[in-house]
Write an enzyme that holds these catalytic residues in place. Structure first.
Site, PDB file in Angstrom:
ATOM      1  N   ARG A 175      -4.458  32.533  17.022  1.00 33.03           N
ATOM      2  CA  ARG A 175      -3.320  33.842  17.137  1.00 33.03           C
ATOM      3  C   ARG A 175      -2.785  33.025  18.800  1.00 33.03           C
ATOM      4  NH1 ARG A 175      -4.224  37.704  20.014  1.00 33.03           N
ATOM      5  NH2 ARG A 175      -5.914  37.826  18.677  1.00 33.03           N
ATOM      6  N   TYR A 231      23.712  38.844  10.944  1.00 32.41           N
ATOM      7  CA  TYR A 231      23.015  39.485   9.633  1.00 32.41           C
ATOM      8  C   TYR A 231      22.355  40.547   9.494  1.00 32.41           C
ATOM      9  CZ  TYR A 231      18.829  39.490   6.935  1.00 32.41           C
ATOM     10  OH  TYR A 231      17.048  39.614   6.121  1.00 32.41           O
ATOM     11  N   ASP A 233      21.324  32.730  18.171  1.00 33.62           N
ATOM     12  CA  ASP A 233      20.985  32.718  17.413  1.00 33.62           C
ATOM     13  C   ASP A 233      21.601  30.851  16.123  1.00 33.62           C
ATOM     14  OD1 ASP A 233      20.236  32.978  14.279  1.00 33.62           O
ATOM     15  OD2 ASP A 233      20.248  34.857  13.720  1.00 33.62           O
ATOM     16  N   LYS A 273      15.167  29.050   6.837  1.00 34.90           N
ATOM     17  CA  LYS A 273      16.694  28.557   6.139  1.00 34.90           C
ATOM     18  C   LYS A 273      16.877  26.462   6.450  1.00 34.90           C
ATOM     19  CE  LYS A 273      17.868  32.325   5.885  1.00 34.90           C
ATOM     20  NZ  LYS A 273      16.836  33.272   6.517  1.00 34.90           N
TER      21      LYS A 273
HETATM   22  O1  P1T Z   1      14.740  36.109   6.778  1.00 32.87           O
HETATM   23  P1  P1T Z   1      13.948  35.721   8.633  1.00 32.87           P
HETATM   24  O2  P1T Z   1      13.510  34.913   8.330  1.00 32.87           O
HETATM   25  O3  P1T Z   1      12.910  36.802   8.910  1.00 32.87           O
HETATM   26  O4  P1T Z   1      15.196  35.422   9.380  1.00 32.87           O
HETATM   27  C1  P1T Z   1      16.291  36.456   9.127  1.00 32.87           C
HETATM   28  C2  P1T Z   1      17.442  36.211   9.755  1.00 32.87           C
HETATM   29  C3  P1T Z   1      17.803  35.625  11.390  1.00 32.87           C
HETATM   30  N1  P1T Z   1      19.433  35.109  11.224  1.00 32.87           N
HETATM   31  C4  P1T Z   1      19.816  34.454  10.686  1.00 32.87           C
HETATM   32  C5  P1T Z   1      21.641  33.607  10.868  1.00 32.87           C
HETATM   33  C6  P1T Z   1      19.583  34.713   9.206  1.00 32.87           C
HETATM   34  O5  P1T Z   1      20.527  34.351   8.512  1.00 32.87           O
HETATM   35  C7  P1T Z   1      18.381  35.296   9.283  1.00 32.87           C
HETATM   36  C8  P1T Z   1      18.195  35.538   7.208  1.00 32.87           C
HETATM   37  N2  P1T Z   1      19.338  36.052   6.452  1.00 32.87           N
HETATM   38  C9  P1T Z   1      18.858  35.682   5.327  1.00 32.87           C
HETATM   39  C10 P1T Z   1      18.236  35.900   5.088  1.00 32.87           C
HETATM   40  C11 P1T Z   1      20.372  35.969   4.978  1.00 32.87           C
HETATM   41  O6  P1T Z   1      20.264  35.661   3.694  1.00 32.87           O
HETATM   42  O7  P1T Z   1      21.245  35.908   5.214  1.00 32.87           O
END
Ligand code: P1T
Length: 381
Positions: free
Chosen positions: A47, A99, A171, A196
Site C-alpha cells: 500500500r 466529467y 485534469d 484513458k
Molecule cells: O473513471 P476514472 O478513471 O475514475 O476517471 C474519472 C475521470 C476523471 N477525469 C476525466 C476528464 C474523465 O473523463 C474521467 C472519466 N471519464 C469517463 C469515464 C468518461 O467516459 O467520460
C-alpha cells in the site's frame, strides 16, 4: 530528453537483479525485513510502495515534468486525494464543464463536508478573479473539458493562483502530456484518469497525480498511503506499458480527430462541432498556444434537428464505433453524455452549461480515418 524518448525511458532503469528491461510485476503485498523495521531495499508493504508502481510513478513524474508521481486505483481516487488537502470552510473554484463523476464527488460528498464550490467558465478571467477570497484554497480545471471541449489558458490562471498562493490542479486526461504539460505552464498538480490515453487500451481503471513540488508530493504520498486507494502491480504494469506508445497513439488520435471534426463540420445534419482544432472553436487560439500543434481525439457534436431521438438512433446504428462510456483507448467509442457519463449532473445544470440531449461525444480511435468517417456517414443515413 525530448518527450518521445521520455515516454519510453523517463524515470526508468533496468531491474537490478536480472537486468529485465521491463519491470517485473511484483505481485506481492508485503516484503521481508532483516530485523524489525529494517528493510531490505526500502519496501515494506505494497500500500505504501511497490516496485512496479514505483516504476510507473517515476515515469509519470518524468512525462509531466513534476517532482513526484502517484498512481491510484482510479482517476476519481486521484481527485479524491487532492480534495483531502482541504478542510471545512475552504473554497474551490472549478471549471463549469467537468466529467460528471468529478462534479458528483464535489457536490455530493465534499460540499456536504463543508467545502464550498464555485463553478465558472474560466475563460472569463474577471468573473473567476471576483470569486477569489481568503478561503479559496484550490482551483480545478479540465482542459479540454469533458464533454464540451472548452479550453482554458493554463498560464493565465496560474499567474493569478500563484500571486494568491492558491493550489492549481489541472485534469490533463483529454490532452495527455504529449499535447500539453500543465506544470510547465505553472500548474501545481496534474491529474489523470490513466484509464484513458495513458493506459490506452481500455483494459485498466487507474488514476494519476503528478505534483510539481517535492514537499507537497510527500504530503500527498502520505495521504495516498494513509487512505489506501493505490494502484495494484498488474495494473501499474499495464499503464506503464501504455505510456511507452503514448506519443505514437496520441499523434494518430489527433490526426483522426481533426479529420472527423472537419467532416462533421461540413455535414448537413450537424449543428455544432466541439473540437479545439477547428479554427472557429472559440478557444482555438489558446489551444494553439498551449497544446503542441495537435488537438487530441475527442470530438463532440449536436444535431441540426436538436432531437434526442436522432442522437440515440445515430449511436445505436454505429458499427465501427462502440457505444460505451470511457475514452482514450485505441478503439473508437461513442457516448451520449446526458444519458451516460454526465447523467449525475442535474438536468437544469446540464442544460445551463450546454450538455443538451442531442449532444454526442466521440472518442476517435486509431483505426483508419476513412473507415471511421464511413461509419459515421452510414449511421447518419
Ligand atoms: O473513471 P476514472 O478513471 O475514475 O476517471 C474519472 C475521470 C476523471 N477525469 C476525466 C476528464 C474523465 O473523463 C474521467 C472519466 N471519464 C469517463 C469515464 C468518461 O467516459 O467520460
Amino acid at each position: 530528453m525530448k518527450f518521445n524518448t521520455k515516454a519510453i525511458h523517463g524515470g526508468q532503469h533496468h531491474e537490478e537483479h536480472t537486468g529485465a528491461v521491463m519491470p517485473p510485476v511484483f505481485q506481492t503485498s508485503t516484503f521481508a525485513q532483516k530485523s524489525p523495521g529494517v528493510l531490505i531495499n526500502g519496501y515494506e508493504y505494497s500500500r505504501g510502495a511497490n516496485p512496479t508502481r514505483t516504476a510507473l510513478e517515476n515515469a509519470l513524474a518524468s512525462i509531466e515534468n513534476g517532482a513526484r508521481g502517484l498512481a491510484f486505483s482510479s482517476g476519481l481516487a486521484a481527485t479524491d486525494c487532492v480534495m483531502k488537502l482541504l478542510k471545512p470552510n475552504d473554497e474551490v473554484i472549478a471549471m463549469d464543464d467537468l466529467y460528471g463523476g468529478t462534479y458528483r464527488m464535489f457536490t455530493r460528498i465534499y460540499q456536504d463536508m463543508g467545502i464550498k464550490f464555485h463553478f465558472v467558465d474560466m475563460n472569463d478571467l474577471d468573473k473567476f478573479q471576483s470569486l477569489i477570497n481568503e478561503n479559496t484554497k484550490l482551483v480545478w480545471v479540465e482542459t479540454p473539458t469533458n464533454p464540451l471541449m472548452k479550453v482554458v489558458d493554463i498560464a493565465a490562471i496560474a499567474k493569478i493562483t500563484k500571486a494568491k498562493n492558491i493550489l492549481f490542479a489541472v485534469d490533463n486526461t483529454f490532452a495527455t502530456p504529449y499535447l500539453q504539460r500543465p506544470i510547465d505552464l505553472g500548474a501545481d498538480i496534474v491529474m489523470h484518469s490513466a484509464t484513458k490515453y495513458l493506459g490506452g487500451h481500455s483494459d485498466v481503471i487507474a488514476g494519476a497525480l503528478i505534483i510539481k513540488d517535492a514537499e507537497l508530493g510527500d504530503k500527498m504520498h502520505f495521504l495516498q498511503f494513509a487512505t489506501g486507494a493505490t494502484l495494484g502491480p498488474q495494473d501499474s504494469y499495464l499503464v506503464l506499458r501504455g505510456i511507452k506508445t503514448l506519443h505514437l497513439r496520441v499523434q494518430r488520435h489527433s490526426e483522426n480527430g481533426q479529420k472527423v471534426a472537419e467532416y462533421l463540420a461540413k455535414h448537413p445534419k450537424v449543428a455544432k462541432v466541439y473540437y479545439p482544432g477547428l479554427e472557429n472553436h472559440p478557444n482555438h487560439d489558446i489551444a494553439k498556444k498551449q497544446m503542441s500543434g495537435q488537438f487530441g481525439g475527442m470530438v463532440s457534436f449536436t444535431f441540426k434537428s436538436g432531437a434526442k431521438a436522432d442522437a440515440i438512433k445515430f449511436l445505436e446504428d454505429l458499427k465501427v464505433f462502440t457505444l460505451a462510456e470511457s475514452l482514450g483507448g485505441v478503439e473508437s467509442l461513442a457516448n451520449h453524455p446526458a444519458l451516460m457519463t454526465h447523467a449525475s449532473i442535474p438536468e437544469p445544470k446540464r442544460k445551463e452549461i450546454g450538455i443538451t440531449d442531442d449532444l454526442v461525444r466521440l472518442s476517435v480511435g486509431i483505426e483508419d480515418a476513412d473507415d471511421l468517417i464511413n461509419d459515421i456517414e452510414q449511421a447518419f443515413s
